[in-house]
Write a protein that holds these residues in place. Structure first.
Motif, PDB file in Angstrom:
ATOM      1  N   ALA A  99      -8.402   3.911   7.665  1.00  0.00           N
ATOM      2  CA  ALA A  99      -8.868   4.626   6.471  1.00  0.00           C
ATOM      3  C   ALA A  99      -9.869   3.835   5.645  1.00  0.00           C
ATOM      4  O   ALA A  99     -10.592   4.413   4.831  1.00  0.00           O
ATOM      5  CB  ALA A  99      -7.683   5.008   5.597  1.00  0.00           C
ATOM      6  N   THR A 100      -9.929   2.538   5.803  1.00  0.00           N
ATOM      7  CA  THR A 100     -10.695   1.674   4.918  1.00  0.00           C
ATOM      8  C   THR A 100     -12.095   1.410   5.442  1.00  0.00           C
ATOM      9  O   THR A 100     -12.387   1.608   6.624  1.00  0.00           O
ATOM     10  CB  THR A 100      -9.957   0.341   4.736  1.00  0.00           C
ATOM     11  OG1 THR A 100      -9.500  -0.110   6.014  1.00  0.00           O
ATOM     12  CG2 THR A 100      -8.766   0.500   3.817  1.00  0.00           C
ATOM     13  N   VAL A 105      -0.444  12.573  -4.023  1.00  0.00           N
ATOM     14  CA  VAL A 105      -1.194  11.420  -4.529  1.00  0.00           C
ATOM     15  C   VAL A 105      -1.181  11.377  -6.059  1.00  0.00           C
ATOM     16  O   VAL A 105      -1.120  10.306  -6.670  1.00  0.00           O
ATOM     17  CB  VAL A 105      -2.638  11.428  -3.971  1.00  0.00           C
ATOM     18  CG1 VAL A 105      -3.416  12.638  -4.445  1.00  0.00           C
ATOM     19  CG2 VAL A 105      -3.367  10.151  -4.326  1.00  0.00           C
ATOM     20  N   HIS A 136      -4.337  14.756  -0.943  1.00  0.00           N
ATOM     21  CA  HIS A 136      -3.054  14.458  -0.327  1.00  0.00           C
ATOM     22  C   HIS A 136      -1.923  15.067  -1.141  1.00  0.00           C
ATOM     23  O   HIS A 136      -2.037  15.269  -2.334  1.00  0.00           O
ATOM     24  CB  HIS A 136      -2.860  12.952  -0.191  1.00  0.00           C
ATOM     25  CG  HIS A 136      -2.216  12.550   1.096  1.00  0.00           C
ATOM     26  ND1 HIS A 136      -1.154  13.232   1.626  1.00  0.00           N
ATOM     27  CD2 HIS A 136      -2.475  11.533   1.965  1.00  0.00           C
ATOM     28  CE1 HIS A 136      -0.789  12.652   2.754  1.00  0.00           C
ATOM     29  NE2 HIS A 136      -1.570  11.622   2.991  1.00  0.00           N
ATOM     30  N   PHE A 166      -3.894   2.449   7.103  1.00  0.00           N
ATOM     31  CA  PHE A 166      -4.845   1.599   6.394  1.00  0.00           C
ATOM     32  C   PHE A 166      -5.916   1.045   7.316  1.00  0.00           C
ATOM     33  O   PHE A 166      -7.088   0.943   6.929  1.00  0.00           O
ATOM     34  CB  PHE A 166      -4.088   0.449   5.722  1.00  0.00           C
ATOM     35  CG  PHE A 166      -4.892  -0.332   4.727  1.00  0.00           C
ATOM     36  CD1 PHE A 166      -5.028   0.107   3.419  1.00  0.00           C
ATOM     37  CD2 PHE A 166      -5.522  -1.515   5.103  1.00  0.00           C
ATOM     38  CE1 PHE A 166      -5.774  -0.615   2.494  1.00  0.00           C
ATOM     39  CE2 PHE A 166      -6.262  -2.247   4.190  1.00  0.00           C
ATOM     40  CZ  PHE A 166      -6.387  -1.798   2.876  1.00  0.00           C
ATOM     41  N   GLY A 209       0.544   6.242   5.609  1.00  0.00           N
ATOM     42  CA  GLY A 209      -0.890   6.056   5.732  1.00  0.00           C
ATOM     43  C   GLY A 209      -1.283   5.337   7.013  1.00  0.00           C
ATOM     44  O   GLY A 209      -0.464   5.034   7.882  1.00  0.00           O
ATOM     45  N   SER A 266       0.742   5.653   0.623  1.00  0.00           N
ATOM     46  CA  SER A 266       0.068   6.889   1.009  1.00  0.00           C
ATOM     47  C   SER A 266       0.435   8.004   0.046  1.00  0.00           C
ATOM     48  O   SER A 266       1.502   7.978  -0.579  1.00  0.00           O
ATOM     49  CB  SER A 266       0.493   7.284   2.423  1.00  0.00           C
ATOM     50  OG  SER A 266       0.275   8.659   2.669  1.00  0.00           O
ATOM     51  N   ASP A 269      -3.412   2.132  -3.398  1.00  0.00           N
ATOM     52  CA  ASP A 269      -2.971   3.390  -2.789  1.00  0.00           C
ATOM     53  C   ASP A 269      -4.170   4.186  -2.334  1.00  0.00           C
ATOM     54  O   ASP A 269      -5.327   3.805  -2.560  1.00  0.00           O
ATOM     55  CB  ASP A 269      -2.093   4.194  -3.750  1.00  0.00           C
ATOM     56  CG  ASP A 269      -2.876   4.820  -4.894  1.00  0.00           C
ATOM     57  OD1 ASP A 269      -3.904   4.242  -5.295  1.00  0.00           O
ATOM     58  OD2 ASP A 269      -2.454   5.871  -5.395  1.00  0.00           O
ATOM     59  N   CYS A 270      -3.891   5.308  -1.676  1.00  0.00           N
ATOM     60  CA  CYS A 270      -4.976   6.115  -1.124  1.00  0.00           C
ATOM     61  C   CYS A 270      -5.858   6.700  -2.219  1.00  0.00           C
ATOM     62  O   CYS A 270      -7.025   7.014  -1.972  1.00  0.00           O
ATOM     63  CB  CYS A 270      -4.417   7.199  -0.215  1.00  0.00           C
ATOM     64  SG  CYS A 270      -3.329   8.373  -1.017  1.00  0.00           S
ATOM     65  N   CYS A 330     -10.111   7.752  -2.754  1.00  0.00           N
ATOM     66  CA  CYS A 330     -10.569   9.146  -2.805  1.00  0.00           C
ATOM     67  C   CYS A 330     -10.869   9.596  -4.230  1.00  0.00           C
ATOM     68  O   CYS A 330     -12.019   9.742  -4.614  1.00  0.00           O
ATOM     69  CB  CYS A 330      -9.589  10.071  -2.108  1.00  0.00           C
ATOM     70  SG  CYS A 330      -7.899   9.995  -2.727  1.00  0.00           S
ATOM     71  N   ASN A 363      -7.239  13.693   6.717  1.00  0.00           N
ATOM     72  CA  ASN A 363      -7.504  12.271   6.518  1.00  0.00           C
ATOM     73  C   ASN A 363      -7.716  11.610   7.879  1.00  0.00           C
ATOM     74  O   ASN A 363      -8.539  12.062   8.655  1.00  0.00           O
ATOM     75  CB  ASN A 363      -6.401  11.633   5.688  1.00  0.00           C
ATOM     76  CG  ASN A 363      -6.423  12.137   4.249  1.00  0.00           C
ATOM     77  OD1 ASN A 363      -7.389  12.750   3.817  1.00  0.00           O
ATOM     78  ND2 ASN A 363      -5.371  11.878   3.503  1.00  0.00           N
ATOM     79  N   TYR A 412       0.837  -1.199   0.000  1.00  0.00           N
ATOM     80  CA  TYR A 412       0.000   0.000   0.000  1.00  0.00           C
ATOM     81  C   TYR A 412       0.877   1.256   0.000  1.00  0.00           C
ATOM     82  O   TYR A 412       1.996   1.252   0.509  1.00  0.00           O
ATOM     83  CB  TYR A 412      -0.896  -0.011   1.238  1.00  0.00           C
ATOM     84  CG  TYR A 412      -1.777   1.199   1.394  1.00  0.00           C
ATOM     85  CD1 TYR A 412      -2.889   1.390   0.581  1.00  0.00           C
ATOM     86  CD2 TYR A 412      -1.502   2.154   2.372  1.00  0.00           C
ATOM     87  CE1 TYR A 412      -3.703   2.506   0.732  1.00  0.00           C
ATOM     88  CE2 TYR A 412      -2.311   3.267   2.529  1.00  0.00           C
ATOM     89  CZ  TYR A 412      -3.400   3.444   1.699  1.00  0.00           C
ATOM     90  OH  TYR A 412      -4.193   4.553   1.845  1.00  0.00           O
TER      91      TYR A 412
END
Length: 751
Positions: free
Chosen positions: A463-464, A402, A399, A460, A458, A151, A176-177, A181, A648, A149
């Motif tokens: 965030a998920t 990103v 971000h 994870f 990040g 960020s 990835d993030c 988003c 975030n 993963y």
């Protein structure tokens, strides 16, 4: 102490300045605060680790915003997490600490290992840490049993080496993030204009005659954007806000860099606010397209840019035929708006000769996000609002890098053209089978199919969606690894073995055997520039993300291809030379950075030349069926959002000054008429219960806050409400987890 007051009607000004320096002084002290703030977003300084809003050509001395100041103060804190903390606190003990308090503990300064069967992290050297990762990865029969993963804070150089390492290892599992988003933006734009990036520069925004800000709260999420909206406004632009909640940043902006923003009335930004119902944006732009077509039919040659449509687009006839008739009652029901409000906005489009539409996650995290964004492009194409000054689609990514990560190859399905160049440059064969994205990672964790989970930054675990499922899946992994600056929830949700690899932050001075180093980032509008930290690192043995990737690669894939990992770890300019031969738009990367005073703007065919790299080399109109979110009695639509003291999943404080919330995050914003209809009272407590495909998920004990949001809609902060999201509830086409438009009910509980 919890305190709820009336929401503010203006943003920034003196309170923002005081808040910025309060965070700085509390975390860094006066000298460090001054040194750091004066270098943020400056030439020969460092890039803000917060949002991806671009830097202007002519920078102010204080070229940062309140949230950027908080992000820097959070990273540049003088506090350190000592060995004694890990010795005295088990992983279970640390897990009981709130996300907010974890971040306050300070910087991690040495690798920490949780051995199989152990209860506490213990310090280890870098060589042992790398060998732990190597042992697990080399033991896997299938490289696809590992997930890597990324960020959006990762630099271009680190991201490029990271994806090179992962592909040298043998997998494309690079979620990835962005998957969570703005994936919907990239999916839609790539399809219809040939590039997944926005087609508006900072200068173009300021030249616009009409700016429509949809599903975005710049006052909190990209505060520096307000300065450029103010410039556009003073240049004569009309600004429209489309959002279920009124946000003070788009009401009145008190520019802290101008005397009128400190002692005057500031600038009213939005000329019109459409308090749209959640999920109604597609219907709105479908209706706007219909009204533009109708106005052109009534006065031929006065509304549409027929020359542009005929020369540069395809699909217009099908779109126009599809949009001839419109079910206005359905549009009004879907949007929650009166027809007159939509017609007023349509008149603004008709009058404007240069229109920009900006959006963020308020649009991208819907089930119909891709269709909604293509409807926005439809409306822009009708009037030729792309590839000319003051016009175009403008996704505002949240971000800091990103967008740059994707340019560097952080994508589970990079095109073969990129992979071919990568293979040629480094003399190996990268895997071609597509990997898994963030949503698919959650499903594979649920099924117990991930053996090694590696995260470059990040959080994870927080965030998920489907929080409990993700936590259970991470705990089933053989190894979890997190490259981090500070502690977060993901460090307590561990595999059988776990590593924390501490890294330099954006503010830290990076000095290798070859001398001082700098990294680069790509902002939301495609400008690339250098970033160079100026603070003494928290510990001398701390490694950069680049150093960590190179160390891992030398332990895991030392003999794959011809890749000079040790040289890359010492001299980042060597990485940029290789990026210039592999990544689109980055040709002669190092030379352009040096010759261009530390930065340059990437080419964009649609923006620069009205050339569209689509399947038919034209910008494509799309005919979408009207889709919206009906609800049954007693049900509401939930959107998750950030507080003002948040970036975030990083919580800077328990305040949301603009919305009037102090001392808590467990609140749910509800229209007063909906409270009355449901028999609920402002200040009462409820459980929020989501409903999806017969499965209920619960977020417990949230305080009700009467708030002027759209009827039938409620809002609450993430990550606290991520437990309500399903891993199977995804945006069509982009696979982005749905965080906007969740069907919920509110169950009263005792206070």
């Amino acid at each position: 102490m919890v305190d709820i007051e009336q929401p503010k009607q203006k943003a920034a000004g003196v309170p923002a300045v005081l808040s910025s320096f309060k965070f700085g002084l509390r975390s860094m002290g006066p000298v460090r605060t001054g040194r750091t703030f004066l270098k943020m977003n400056q030439d020969r300084g460092f890039d803000c680790p917060s949002c991806a809003w671009p830097d202007p050509e002519h920078k102010h001395t204080a070229e940062f915003c309140e949230n950027g100041a908080k992000a820097v103060a959070w990273e540049a804190t003088r506090k350190r997490v000592p060995r004694a903390f890990f010795a005295e606190n088990s992983v279970a003990d640390i897990d009981r600490i709130s996300e907010f308090d974890l971040g306050k503990l300070g910087r991690i300064t040495e690798p920490m290992l949780l051995r199989a069967g152990a209860t506490h992290y213990e310090p280890v050297g870098w060589d042992e840490a790398f060998q732990v990762v190597a042992r697990h990865l080399k033991a896997l029969v299938d490289p696809n049993d590992a997930v890597f993963y990324t960020s959006g804070r990762t630099s271009n150089e680190a991201a490029f080496l990271y994806q090179l390492f992962v592909r040298a290892y043998g997998t494309n599992n690079l979620p990835d993030c962005s998957n969570m988003c703005h994936e919907s933006s990239g999916t839609a734009l790539l399809r219809v204009i040939g590039s997944g990036k926005g087609a508006v520069t900072l200068e173009m925004l300021e030249e616009s005659e009409l700016i429509v800000v949809v599903g975005q709260n710049p006052g909190t999420n990209a505060p520096r954007m307000l300065t450029h909206l103010e410039t556009a406004k003073r240049n004569g632009a009309s600004i429209v806000a489309v959002n279920p909640l009124p946000e003070p940043g788009l009401m009145r902006f008190m520019n802290p860099q101008k005397p009128r923003g400190l002692v005057g009335k500031g600038t009213q930004l939005a000329d019109q606010h459409l308090r749209i119902r959640i999920g109604g944006d597609q219907a709105l732009f479908l209706a706007l397209g219909h009204l533009l077509l109708e106005a052109e039919a009534a006065n031929p040659g006065t509304v549409l840019d027929k020359s542009f449509v005929e020369s540069h687009t395809s699909g217009f006839e099908l779109y126009a035929k599809h949009n001839t008739e419109l079910d206005w009652p359905a549009v009004e029901q879907a949007t929650g708006l009166r027809r007159a409000e939509i017609e007023e906005l349509a008149q603004r489009f008709i009058k404007s000769k240069a229109t920009v539409v900006c959006w963020a996650m308020g649009l991208t995290q819907h089930r119909e996000a891709v269709a909604t964004i293509t409807e926005i492009v439809n409306v822009l194409l009708l009037q030729g609002n792309i590839g000319k000054p003051g016009a175009g689609p403008c996704p505002v990514r949240g971000h800091s890098n990103v967008q740059g990560d994707r340019s560097m190859g952080i994508w589970e399905k990079m095109p073969d053209t990129f992979l071919d160049r990568l293979d040629h440059e480094f003399s190996f064969t990268s895997p071609r089978a597509h990997g898994i994205d963030a949503a698919e990672t959650v499903k594979r964790l649920r099924d117990g199919d991930v053996r090694v989970f590696f995260a470059m930054g990040g959080n994870f675990a927080s965030a998920t969606p489907d929080t409990e499922v993700v936590h259970r899946g991470l705990r089933q992994c053989d190894l979890t690894v997190h490259v981090s600056t500070k502690l977060n929830r993901s460090h307590t949700i561990t595999g059988r073995e776990a590593l924390i690899l501490p890294t330099l932050g954006r503010t830290d001075h990076d000095h290798t055997a070859a001398g001082p180093q700098s990294v680069s980032v790509e902002d939301s509008q495609g400008a690339v520039h250098l970033s160079k930290g100026n603070l003494i690192p928290p510990a001398p043995e701390l490694k950069s993300e680049i150093g960590i990737v190179c160390g891992l690669a030398q332990a895991v894939v030392p003999d794959v291809g011809q890749i000079p990992w040790a040289d890359f770890a010492d001299d980042y300019s060597l990485i940029r030379q290789r990026i210039g031969r592999v990544a689109d738009g980055y040709e002669n990367f190092e030379e352009r950075l040096r010759d261009g005073d530390g930065g340059f703007l990437l080419a964009h065919a649609a923006r620069d030349k009205r050339e569209f790299k689509t399947s038919d080399a034209r910008a494509q109109f799309t005919a979408n069926e009207l889709t919206w979110l009906p609800t049954e009695p007693g049900r509401l639509l939930l959107q998750t959002l950030r507080s003002h003291d948040q970036f975030n999943t990083t919580i800077y404080g328990l305040e949301d000054r603009y919305r009037g919330i102090h001392g808590t995050r467990e609140v749910v914003f509800v229209h007063p008429d909906d409270l009355a209809e449901l028999g609920l009272e402002d200040g009462g407590y409820v459980d929020i219960v989501s409903e999806f495909r017969g499965v209920e998920r619960r977020a417990s004990h949230f305080r009700l806050v009467s708030y002027p949001t759209a009827r039938g809609c409620v809002a609450a902060y993430y990550p606290e409400t991520n437990v309500l999201m399903s891993a199977d509830d995804l945006a069509k086409g982009s696979n982005t987890p749905v965080a906007k438009g969740l069907t919920v009910r509110l169950e009263p509980v005792a206070s």
